[in-house]
Design a protein around this motif. Structure first.
Motif, PDB file in Angstrom:
ATOM      1  N   ALA A  14      -0.355  71.444   6.079  1.00  0.00           N
ATOM      2  CA  ALA A  14       0.973  71.588   6.683  1.00  0.00           C
ATOM      3  C   ALA A  14       1.471  70.210   7.089  1.00  0.00           C
ATOM      4  O   ALA A  14       0.751  69.440   7.732  1.00  0.00           O
ATOM      5  CB  ALA A  14       0.908  72.503   7.899  1.00  0.00           C
ATOM      6  N   THR A  15       2.670  69.888   6.684  1.00  0.00           N
ATOM      7  CA  THR A  15       3.263  68.589   6.992  1.00  0.00           C
ATOM      8  C   THR A  15       4.590  68.803   7.719  1.00  0.00           C
ATOM      9  O   THR A  15       5.146  69.904   7.712  1.00  0.00           O
ATOM     10  CB  THR A  15       3.461  67.772   5.701  1.00  0.00           C
ATOM     11  OG1 THR A  15       4.023  68.604   4.678  1.00  0.00           O
ATOM     12  CG2 THR A  15       2.139  67.214   5.217  1.00  0.00           C
ATOM     13  N   PRO A  16       5.113  67.775   8.368  1.00  0.00           N
ATOM     14  CA  PRO A  16       6.308  67.958   9.203  1.00  0.00           C
ATOM     15  C   PRO A  16       7.564  68.298   8.396  1.00  0.00           C
ATOM     16  O   PRO A  16       7.674  68.010   7.205  1.00  0.00           O
ATOM     17  CB  PRO A  16       6.465  66.600   9.895  1.00  0.00           C
ATOM     18  CG  PRO A  16       5.118  65.971   9.827  1.00  0.00           C
ATOM     19  CD  PRO A  16       4.525  66.434   8.544  1.00  0.00           C
ATOM     20  N   ALA A  17       8.498  68.900   9.095  1.00  0.00           N
ATOM     21  CA  ALA A  17       9.866  69.099   8.621  1.00  0.00           C
ATOM     22  C   ALA A  17      10.774  68.891   9.829  1.00  0.00           C
ATOM     23  O   ALA A  17      10.309  68.953  10.984  1.00  0.00           O
ATOM     24  CB  ALA A  17      10.044  70.493   8.036  1.00  0.00           C
ATOM     25  N   ARG A  18      12.049  68.623   9.580  1.00  0.00           N
ATOM     26  CA  ARG A  18      13.001  68.438  10.683  1.00  0.00           C
ATOM     27  C   ARG A  18      13.962  69.631  10.695  1.00  0.00           C
ATOM     28  O   ARG A  18      14.976  69.644  10.017  1.00  0.00           O
ATOM     29  CB  ARG A  18      13.777  67.131  10.522  1.00  0.00           C
ATOM     30  CG  ARG A  18      14.592  66.779  11.751  1.00  0.00           C
ATOM     31  CD  ARG A  18      15.321  65.467  11.585  1.00  0.00           C
ATOM     32  NE  ARG A  18      15.814  64.990  12.865  1.00  0.00           N
ATOM     33  CZ  ARG A  18      16.542  63.887  13.021  1.00  0.00           C
ATOM     34  NH1 ARG A  18      16.854  63.148  11.967  1.00  0.00           N
ATOM     35  NH2 ARG A  18      16.951  63.515  14.227  1.00  0.00           N
ATOM     36  N   HIS A  19      13.588  70.635  11.450  1.00  0.00           N
ATOM     37  CA  HIS A  19      14.342  71.886  11.387  1.00  0.00           C
ATOM     38  C   HIS A  19      14.230  72.616  12.729  1.00  0.00           C
ATOM     39  O   HIS A  19      14.128  71.974  13.783  1.00  0.00           O
ATOM     40  CB  HIS A  19      13.802  72.715  10.222  1.00  0.00           C
ATOM     41  CG  HIS A  19      14.748  73.762   9.732  1.00  0.00           C
ATOM     42  ND1 HIS A  19      16.047  73.497   9.385  1.00  0.00           N
ATOM     43  CD2 HIS A  19      14.567  75.099   9.518  1.00  0.00           C
ATOM     44  CE1 HIS A  19      16.632  74.614   8.976  1.00  0.00           C
ATOM     45  NE2 HIS A  19      15.763  75.598   9.059  1.00  0.00           N
ATOM     46  N   PHE A  20      14.196  73.916  12.702  1.00  0.00           N
ATOM     47  CA  PHE A  20      14.035  74.739  13.901  1.00  0.00           C
ATOM     48  C   PHE A  20      13.572  76.111  13.434  1.00  0.00           C
ATOM     49  O   PHE A  20      13.413  76.354  12.233  1.00  0.00           O
ATOM     50  CB  PHE A  20      15.336  74.819  14.706  1.00  0.00           C
ATOM     51  CG  PHE A  20      16.476  75.512  14.014  1.00  0.00           C
ATOM     52  CD1 PHE A  20      16.947  76.733  14.464  1.00  0.00           C
ATOM     53  CD2 PHE A  20      17.107  74.939  12.914  1.00  0.00           C
ATOM     54  CE1 PHE A  20      17.998  77.380  13.828  1.00  0.00           C
ATOM     55  CE2 PHE A  20      18.173  75.565  12.275  1.00  0.00           C
ATOM     56  CZ  PHE A  20      18.614  76.801  12.740  1.00  0.00           C
ATOM     57  N   SER A  21      13.320  77.036  14.357  1.00  0.00           N
ATOM     58  CA  SER A  21      12.782  78.336  13.969  1.00  0.00           C
ATOM     59  C   SER A  21      13.331  79.423  14.884  1.00  0.00           C
ATOM     60  O   SER A  21      13.975  79.152  15.892  1.00  0.00           O
ATOM     61  CB  SER A  21      11.249  78.313  14.028  1.00  0.00           C
ATOM     62  OG  SER A  21      10.812  78.165  15.381  1.00  0.00           O
ATOM     63  N   GLY A  22      13.025  80.660  14.524  1.00  0.00           N
ATOM     64  CA  GLY A  22      13.390  81.782  15.375  1.00  0.00           C
ATOM     65  C   GLY A  22      14.091  82.891  14.620  1.00  0.00           C
ATOM     66  O   GLY A  22      14.870  82.638  13.705  1.00  0.00           O
ATOM     67  N   ARG A  23      13.783  84.122  15.012  1.00  0.00           N
ATOM     68  CA  ARG A  23      14.439  85.283  14.416  1.00  0.00           C
ATOM     69  C   ARG A  23      14.870  86.292  15.490  1.00  0.00           C
ATOM     70  O   ARG A  23      15.235  87.426  15.183  1.00  0.00           O
ATOM     71  CB  ARG A  23      13.535  85.936  13.372  1.00  0.00           C
ATOM     72  CG  ARG A  23      12.182  86.297  13.846  1.00  0.00           C
ATOM     73  CD  ARG A  23      11.213  86.567  12.704  1.00  0.00           C
ATOM     74  NE  ARG A  23      11.530  87.741  11.916  1.00  0.00           N
ATOM     75  CZ  ARG A  23      11.869  87.709  10.633  1.00  0.00           C
ATOM     76  NH1 ARG A  23      11.959  86.556   9.992  1.00  0.00           N
ATOM     77  NH2 ARG A  23      12.119  88.819   9.974  1.00  0.00           N
TER      78      ARG A  23
END
Length: 369
Positions: free
Chosen positions: A222-231
């Motif tokens: 697993a490597t970084p990403a520049r995002h966000f999460s949630g549902r």
């Protein structure tokens, strides 16, 4: 006045109750708890009750309030957000492809299937007719519904980059459940799967730069990403990731969603060069240009990843932004001439054969209105 306040109070109460009932539906999943939450709290990427990007990353980057941006998004003139014609697709019999062929097969947006040396990987599958909690929001483009769970063989690894609805679909994973041997995802996402009845022993959750050996010569990191999460109502309780898939024959980058930052160069230095990078190209907007890749950034990213080929995804199935539906593909083919990097643009269902260096793909979108 009292009567008016009473009516307003009743409306607020009704909205609150409706919201609470809605988000308690099974498909919304569950926020991390127990031992899973305790592990999350130890992550260097989790601070003040939520996961954070390496750099400060406001979701809205325009000099406007969130409400102003939403109003602008809803009222801005819409130009060809969806195609008038059906998206052309190829219904490949995935189960009958020569077992000696290594390939990637795209289902539209960010869903795709990888088979390498007999091992199968399914990334962010969405086979529903919409990419949202509700059937009337984010409906798919006509013609993009040709693949379903029954079309897939056994899945050795279900790979989930983050838990947004257009990447993690409840109905899809439940239909695939009997076929899934193992799940690999970011921290916290396993809570959804456990809540949905998946065996916890089959779930592997990873923090950024954590890896898992799949077999001798095989590793998923697993490597970084520049995002966000949630549902649901509370965001950033699960980690958004990209992945590096290292096999004896190939080194692949699976990009997930996210905007540009220094992590691409770090990934390229640590894990590159890559034989193929699957990168987001679509659903961008200047108002949220830190959480999605802008068209002019993709070749810079490819260079930093040290890849020779890119496959642009996150397009051609949903209209999540206000750009013309085919603009991402037009821009990437217009801009790549001097990049020295090959751009692969298959139709939905058209396999990319990883060992075939002569394979070419046409500009299929140019034939559509």
């Amino acid at each position: 006045m009292k009567k008016t306040l009473g009516i307003l109070g009743a409306i607020v109460l009704l909205i609150t109750l409706t919201t609470m009932i809605t988000v308690r539906q099974k498909k919304f999943g569950q926020t991390p708890r127990g031992e899973r939450l305790e592990r999350i709290k130890k992550s260097p990427n989790y601070r003040d009750g939520e996961f954070r990007n390496f750099s400060e990353t406001p979701t809205i980057t325009a000099d406007k309030s969130r409400m102003q941006v939403m109003f602008d998004f809803m009222t801005r003139k819409k130009i060809r957000l969806t195609p008038e014609d059906e998206i052309p697709t190829i219904k490949t019999d995935i189960k009958s492809i020569n077992p000696e062929k290594d390939f990637v097969l795209w289902f539209g947006h960010s869903s795709y299937f990888i088979k390498v040396n007999g091992k199968t990987f399914l990334i962010d599958p969405v086979f529903s007719d919409y990419g949202s909690p509700f059937p009337f929001i984010n409906k798919i483009f006509e013609g993009t519904d040709v693949y379903h769970a029954e079309d897939l063989p056994a899945i050795d690894y279900l790979v989930i980059t983050h838990d947004h609805w257009d990447h993690l679909d409840y109905n899809t994973v439940m239909n695939l459940k009997p076929k899934i041997a193992r799940i690999i995802c970011g921290l916290g996402i396993g809570q959804h799967f456990e809540f949905w009845g998946f065996d916890p022993s089959k779930i592997t959750e990873l923090d950024w730069f954590e890896g898992v050996d799949l077999a001798e010569g095989w590793k998923m990191t697993a490597t970084p990403a520049r995002h966000f999460s949630g549902r649901g109502l509370k965001g950033n309780q699960t980690l958004w990731v990209s992945f590096v898939l290292q096999t004896p024959a190939y080194n692949l980058f699976l990009g997930g969603d996210g905007g540009y930052d220094t992590h691409f160069a770090e990934i390229g230095d640590k894990f590159g060069p890559f034989d193929l990078a699957i990168l987001e190209q679509g659903q961008y907007d200047n108002n949220w240009n830190l959480i999605h890749t802008m068209p002019e950034q993709i070749f810079k990213i490819a260079g930093e990843l040290k890849t020779t080929k890119i496959f642009p995804v996150h397009n051609s199935k949903f209209a999540l932004a206000n750009h013309p539906w085919d603009e991402p593909l037009n821009k990437i083919t217009e801009n790549h001439a001097d990049s020295g990097i090959s751009v692969l643009t298959p139709k939905i269902g058209e396999p990319i054969f990883l060992k075939d260096s002569t394979q070419t793909f046409g500009k299929w979108w140019e034939e559509l209105n």
